[in-house]
Design a protein around this motif. Sequence first.
Motif, PDB file in Angstrom:
ATOM      1  N   ILE A 184      -8.702  -4.359  -3.811  1.00 11.05           N
ATOM      2  CA  ILE A 184      -9.020  -3.566  -2.711  1.00 11.05           C
ATOM      3  C   ILE A 184      -8.921  -2.034  -3.237  1.00 11.05           C
ATOM      4  O   ILE A 184      -7.922  -1.765  -3.718  1.00 11.05           O
ATOM      5  CB  ILE A 184      -8.061  -3.552  -1.581  1.00 11.05           C
ATOM      6  N   LEU A 185      -9.973  -1.412  -2.912  1.00 13.46           N
ATOM      7  CA  LEU A 185     -10.181   0.012  -3.598  1.00 13.46           C
ATOM      8  C   LEU A 185      -9.644   1.212  -2.459  1.00 13.46           C
ATOM      9  O   LEU A 185     -10.388   1.026  -1.388  1.00 13.46           O
ATOM     10  CB  LEU A 185     -11.673   0.309  -4.069  1.00 13.46           C
ATOM     11  N   ARG A 186      -8.852   1.906  -2.782  1.00 14.82           N
ATOM     12  CA  ARG A 186      -8.433   2.837  -1.789  1.00 14.82           C
ATOM     13  C   ARG A 186      -8.568   4.332  -2.420  1.00 14.82           C
ATOM     14  O   ARG A 186      -8.386   4.269  -3.524  1.00 14.82           O
ATOM     15  CB  ARG A 186      -6.789   2.845  -1.306  1.00 14.82           C
ATOM     16  N   ARG A 187      -8.935   5.284  -1.328  1.00 10.44           N
ATOM     17  CA  ARG A 187      -9.197   6.637  -1.805  1.00 10.44           C
ATOM     18  C   ARG A 187      -8.159   7.462  -1.431  1.00 10.44           C
ATOM     19  O   ARG A 187      -7.758   7.706  -0.361  1.00 10.44           O
ATOM     20  CB  ARG A 187     -10.554   6.889  -1.551  1.00 10.44           C
ATOM     21  N   GLU A 208       3.201   4.753  -0.192  1.00 11.72           N
ATOM     22  CA  GLU A 208       3.397   5.112   1.425  1.00 11.72           C
ATOM     23  C   GLU A 208       1.697   5.458   1.845  1.00 11.72           C
ATOM     24  O   GLU A 208       1.354   5.172   2.805  1.00 11.72           O
ATOM     25  CB  GLU A 208       4.062   6.278   1.454  1.00 11.72           C
ATOM     26  N   SER A 209       1.137   6.123   0.883  1.00 11.20           N
ATOM     27  CA  SER A 209      -0.244   6.488   1.200  1.00 11.20           C
ATOM     28  C   SER A 209      -1.018   5.208   1.339  1.00 11.20           C
ATOM     29  O   SER A 209      -2.154   4.965   1.900  1.00 11.20           O
ATOM     30  CB  SER A 209      -0.803   7.405   0.042  1.00 11.20           C
ATOM     31  N   LEU A 210      -0.832   4.246   0.305  1.00 11.25           N
ATOM     32  CA  LEU A 210      -1.480   2.968   0.556  1.00 11.25           C
ATOM     33  C   LEU A 210      -1.423   2.201   1.909  1.00 11.25           C
ATOM     34  O   LEU A 210      -2.216   1.669   2.504  1.00 11.25           O
ATOM     35  CB  LEU A 210      -1.208   1.859  -0.510  1.00 11.25           C
ATOM     36  N   GLU A 211      -0.412   2.605   2.559  1.00  9.12           N
ATOM     37  CA  GLU A 211      -0.069   2.047   3.875  1.00  9.12           C
ATOM     38  C   GLU A 211      -0.277   3.079   5.076  1.00  9.12           C
ATOM     39  O   GLU A 211      -0.303   2.628   6.138  1.00  9.12           O
ATOM     40  CB  GLU A 211       1.443   1.786   3.917  1.00  9.12           C
ATOM     41  N   LEU A 220       4.836  -2.472  -1.677  1.00  8.04           N
ATOM     42  CA  LEU A 220       3.765  -2.318  -0.728  1.00  8.04           C
ATOM     43  C   LEU A 220       4.043  -3.278   0.369  1.00  8.04           C
ATOM     44  O   LEU A 220       4.001  -4.488   0.135  1.00  8.04           O
ATOM     45  CB  LEU A 220       2.185  -2.425  -1.321  1.00  8.04           C
ATOM     46  N   PHE A 221       3.978  -2.868   1.761  1.00  7.30           N
ATOM     47  CA  PHE A 221       4.256  -3.543   3.096  1.00  7.30           C
ATOM     48  C   PHE A 221       5.675  -4.391   2.737  1.00  7.30           C
ATOM     49  O   PHE A 221       5.718  -5.426   3.431  1.00  7.30           O
ATOM     50  CB  PHE A 221       3.002  -4.588   3.171  1.00  7.30           C
ATOM     51  N   GLY A 222       6.532  -3.705   2.091  1.00  6.25           N
ATOM     52  CA  GLY A 222       7.881  -4.239   2.034  1.00  6.25           C
ATOM     53  C   GLY A 222       7.969  -5.382   1.021  1.00  6.25           C
ATOM     54  O   GLY A 222       8.971  -6.012   0.991  1.00  6.25           O
ATOM     55  N   GLN A 223       6.766  -5.766   0.130  1.00  6.14           N
ATOM     56  CA  GLN A 223       6.969  -6.928  -0.721  1.00  6.14           C
ATOM     57  C   GLN A 223       7.070  -6.252  -2.309  1.00  6.14           C
ATOM     58  O   GLN A 223       6.722  -5.080  -2.569  1.00  6.14           O
ATOM     59  CB  GLN A 223       5.710  -7.507  -0.564  1.00  6.14           C
ATOM     60  N   PRO A 224       7.610  -7.126  -3.100  1.00  8.47           N
ATOM     61  CA  PRO A 224       7.609  -6.706  -4.457  1.00  8.47           C
ATOM     62  C   PRO A 224       6.253  -6.292  -5.143  1.00  8.47           C
ATOM     63  O   PRO A 224       5.242  -7.038  -4.710  1.00  8.47           O
ATOM     64  CB  PRO A 224       8.094  -8.191  -5.211  1.00  8.47           C
ATOM     65  N   THR A 225       6.197  -5.433  -5.749  1.00  4.13           N
ATOM     66  CA  THR A 225       4.856  -4.797  -6.019  1.00  4.13           C
ATOM     67  C   THR A 225       4.984  -4.140  -7.580  1.00  4.13           C
ATOM     68  O   THR A 225       6.180  -3.536  -7.985  1.00  4.13           O
ATOM     69  CB  THR A 225       4.627  -3.468  -5.120  1.00  4.13           C
TER      70      THR A 225
END
Length: 562
Positions: free
Chosen positions: A320-323, A338-341, A359-364
Amino acid sequence: MAKDDKSGVWKSGRGKGRKHPKGRQLDDGALAEVRALIAPDHMSRDLLIENLHVIQDAYGHLSAAHLRALSEDMRLSMAEIYEVASFYAHFDVVKEGEVPPPALTIRICDSLSCEMAGAQHLMAALKDGLDASEVRILRAPCMGRCDTAPVLELGHNHIDHATLEKVQVAIAAGDTRAHLPDYQDYAAYVTAGGYTELKRLQNNGDWEQVQEKILASGLRGLGGAGFPSGTKWGFVRGNAGPRYLAVNGDEGEPGTFKDRYYLERTPHLMLEGMLIAAWAVEAAHCYIYMRDEYPAVIEILRREISALEAEGVVDKGHIILRRGAGAYICGEESAMIESLEGKRGMPRHRPPFVAEVGLFGQPTLVHNVETLLWVARICREGPEVLNSVEKNTRKGMRSYSVSGRVKNAGVHLLPAGSTITDIITAAGGMLEGHSFMAYQPGGPSSGLLPSSMDDIPLDFDTLQPHGSFIGSAAVVVLSDQDSARTAALNMLRFFEDESCGQCTPCRVGCEKAVKLMQSEVWDQPLLEEICTAMADASICGLGQAAPNAIRLTMKHFSGEVS
């Protein structure tokens, strides 16, 4: 109902109530325009920033009516929408009654390398030579093209070694889109042996053996923190899933452009390293967070991720590509998450760390672009690709982003024990008529060191005893024609602009420091007090490292400030 005191008759009060609820009213036309741009299945909370980009790209700004329409479909309050839209520099929020910005925006980089190359003169020339009603001219932080300073961005077209004449030609031609460089695409990468190692590991690999390779190589995070990469894998793998991998492509430290350099040439080397790391920690999805200042890289990644999906290397939607949207603070890993969310890029308090609650409260698992490039090479060539190289008792290789008063600015891959003398030599030496005076070893966060300190290996842990650190290895070389005082003020202005504002020591400290540093003579005791408060009490690395520029200037260049 209320009683009329004169007649004793109870009245309903009908006709006196509100016809509409409080707040901005929904405009049907704006709602239709937003729905024409954004599909109903793209309304999840984490897509807020992506959706704001879609509207900004289509209309050149974010009107209050469009924000209200977006809040309706995303089921978010206007306060949530507004706080996010107003946090990021690349979003132009236009309230009712305000005039939208001109259709064309020019952003001129004013980071240290570009300022040394004449960015202020360029800005003055553009303001005099262009119609302000047709073109908006803004100063902007580092665009990651310091080797071709001064640089500006016309729409999404970066103009290197920018001049008024080049800009006028581009405007006349309507040349406002990103130009894609020649790069190694999927077919060429596979022909050269790419993804062979990934497929072998996916079929019968042992993640712990790969982890041992990474640990044996000595690879550490190359985004600035320098945490051992293999150790990080173990932390993430040790927490219950689902797990995620996030690539930190927000290369915002002024003077840094190595990640852009590699992604514009060999994007699949990073992508294969990412997929190997994701396999090792059993990540459900890979998120790539790429800074908005790299439109060419974003387009390259879009194309090559599509190629990976088409060839069956990954399932559709696995990557998933985010800008990003113009916020330096999002280079800090928790702010990036935080920005990814879809939120403001505010650093989180730690613990817990993102390896446990990310990310989303999961191990990242969070890795820098260059780190993943080396993961792929280590898996393919063995740990010796790094640990067999030794210089000045330091092992490994470093990609130094070199700019400033050198003949051949650019990315120079050198042994990790290289000194500033070695780096200047690799960059072709000093420019004619310039004598080496000072250098920034790792971006503005590392401050300035004098030319007399030319025998220190520029690597992890070697600069801390001198009040500095290597960071992202963004080396800016200053000459006798530059001012350390002016350079330090440039650095603190950058931090003042980019502070997220969450913690008072950083927010207020940067502002007060900039005011004090504009004096002919610095109030050094007061500046030292501010530095102590910022370093001791700031939440993240921005406020903790910003004092380095002040302290090192007072220590090594006292003649300029006292």
